[in-house]
Scaffold this active site. Structure first.
Site, PDB file in Angstrom:
ATOM      1  N   TYR A  52       0.819  -1.213   0.000  1.00 12.33           N
ATOM      2  CA  TYR A  52       0.000   0.000   0.000  1.00 12.33           C
ATOM      3  C   TYR A  52       0.854   1.266   0.000  1.00 12.33           C
ATOM      4  O   TYR A  52       0.375   2.337  -0.366  1.00 12.33           O
ATOM      5  CB  TYR A  52      -0.919   0.043   1.223  1.00 12.33           C
ATOM      6  CG  TYR A  52      -1.895  -1.101   1.344  1.00 12.33           C
ATOM      7  CD1 TYR A  52      -2.020  -2.084   0.364  1.00 12.33           C
ATOM      8  CD2 TYR A  52      -2.711  -1.209   2.468  1.00 12.33           C
ATOM      9  CE1 TYR A  52      -2.911  -3.137   0.498  1.00 12.33           C
ATOM     10  CE2 TYR A  52      -3.607  -2.246   2.615  1.00 12.33           C
ATOM     11  CZ  TYR A  52      -3.702  -3.211   1.632  1.00 12.33           C
ATOM     12  OH  TYR A  52      -4.585  -4.246   1.777  1.00 12.33           O
ATOM     13  N   HIS A 116       1.176 -11.666   2.391  1.00 12.68           N
ATOM     14  CA  HIS A 116       0.105 -11.005   1.652  1.00 12.68           C
ATOM     15  C   HIS A 116      -0.612 -11.914   0.653  1.00 12.68           C
ATOM     16  O   HIS A 116      -1.736 -11.630   0.236  1.00 12.68           O
ATOM     17  CB  HIS A 116       0.683  -9.789   0.923  1.00 12.68           C
ATOM     18  CG  HIS A 116      -0.327  -8.735   0.607  1.00 12.68           C
ATOM     19  ND1 HIS A 116      -0.019  -7.395   0.562  1.00 12.68           N
ATOM     20  CD2 HIS A 116      -1.638  -8.806   0.312  1.00 12.68           C
ATOM     21  CE1 HIS A 116      -1.091  -6.697   0.248  1.00 12.68           C
ATOM     22  NE2 HIS A 116      -2.089  -7.525   0.082  1.00 12.68           N
TER      23      HIS A 116
END
Length: 283
Positions: A52, A116
């Protein structure tokens, strides 16, 4: 009314709030302010990731909120991040250091750190998990888990003789058009809590006629209806918004309960329509 707790205990022994704020696509310039406003609104769980690009700023927003009131403590807020690249043990170690360095001075530790995705293959996943376990032992991380892993990936991890810490969560997309019932039940039987990202299907279903009708029946918004559906499934939810006006409404989910017939009305077990990436079937 069935009581849904505002926090649940993970297999690591730590508690996690059942509603978190997702920060995907939240820019570095707006992150500190929005995170601060979210905490003021009542959020106590923030979810970010290396991918992000806003870890440091999310941490800064949390730290400022804590420092502005002597009664607030670091342990009042739950902070999650995720490793993007972990195909080798050394790379995983580097990524952990990178994630930790973003919040070392502002927060002191990471509450939950995830792999992730299942990318990297069997060897990469195990290498990443080895590094995560060491991060817990070093005190940099409290709990560890995975994201978008399928049952086959988790089975492989549990079959590994190096496993000393079991995953606390598996974070993947869940909503009435992407229910993932089998994977959710598999995780829960293992003692792994399900975290639902994109619980609002990226807003694509908020005007669905049935959703609008049922929401009107309960006097709530379509977004609140979909979020409550996920909570009633026993999931931790991570709605995302960059609109400060929606922060409070996404938390206001405990004053109503969906009847079984209404749950069935909005569910679509016959379809599998994720609005985000699908990688639970990777080798």
């Amino acid at each position: 009314m069935t009581k849904i707790s505002k926090s649940i205990k993970l297999n690591s022994g730590y508690s996690i709030p059942t509603i978190g704020l997702g920060t995907w696509l939240l820019s570095t310039s707006e992150a500190p302010s929005l995170v601060y406003k979210a905490l003021d609104a009542g959020y106590r769980h923030l979810d970010t990731a290396i991918y992000y690009g806003n870890e440091r700023e999310v941490g800064e927003g949390i730290a400022k909120w804590i420092s502005d009131d002597p009664s607030r403590k670091r342990e009042d807020v739950f902070y999650t991040s995720k490793l993007w690249t972990f195909n080798t043990y050394s790379r995983a170690k580097e990524e952990i250091e990178r994630a930790f360095s973003q919040v070392e001075h502002s927060l002191g530790y990471i509450d939950l750190l995830l792999l992730h995705s299942p990318m990297g293959g069997p060897e990469g996943r195990l290498a990443g998990w080895k590094a995560l376990q060491e991060a817990v032992e070093e005190g940099k991380v409290k709990s560890i888990g995975v994201s978008s892993w399928g049952a086959q990936h988790i089975d492989q991890l549990y079959a590994w003789d190096g496993l000393t810490i079991e995953p606390a969560v598996n974070q993947f997309e869940v909503h009435p058009w992407c229910m993932r019932t089998e994977l959710s039940e598999f995780c829960k039987k293992k003692g792994i809590h399900v975290e639902s990202y994109s619980p609002l299907a990226h807003g694509e279903r908020l005007k669905d006629a049935t959703v609008v009708k049922v929401a009107k029946k309960y006097g709530v918004t379509p977004a609140q209806l979909l979020l409550r559906w996920n909570l009633q499934k026993g999931n931790i939810i991570l709605p995302k918004t960059s609109n400060p006006d929606r922060l409070s409404s996404n938390l206001d989910l405990f004053g109503f309960e969906l009847a079984d017939e209404d749950v069935k009305l909005i569910e679509h077990p016959e379809v599998h329509e994720p609005t985000d990436w699908e990688c639970t079937n990777m080798p």
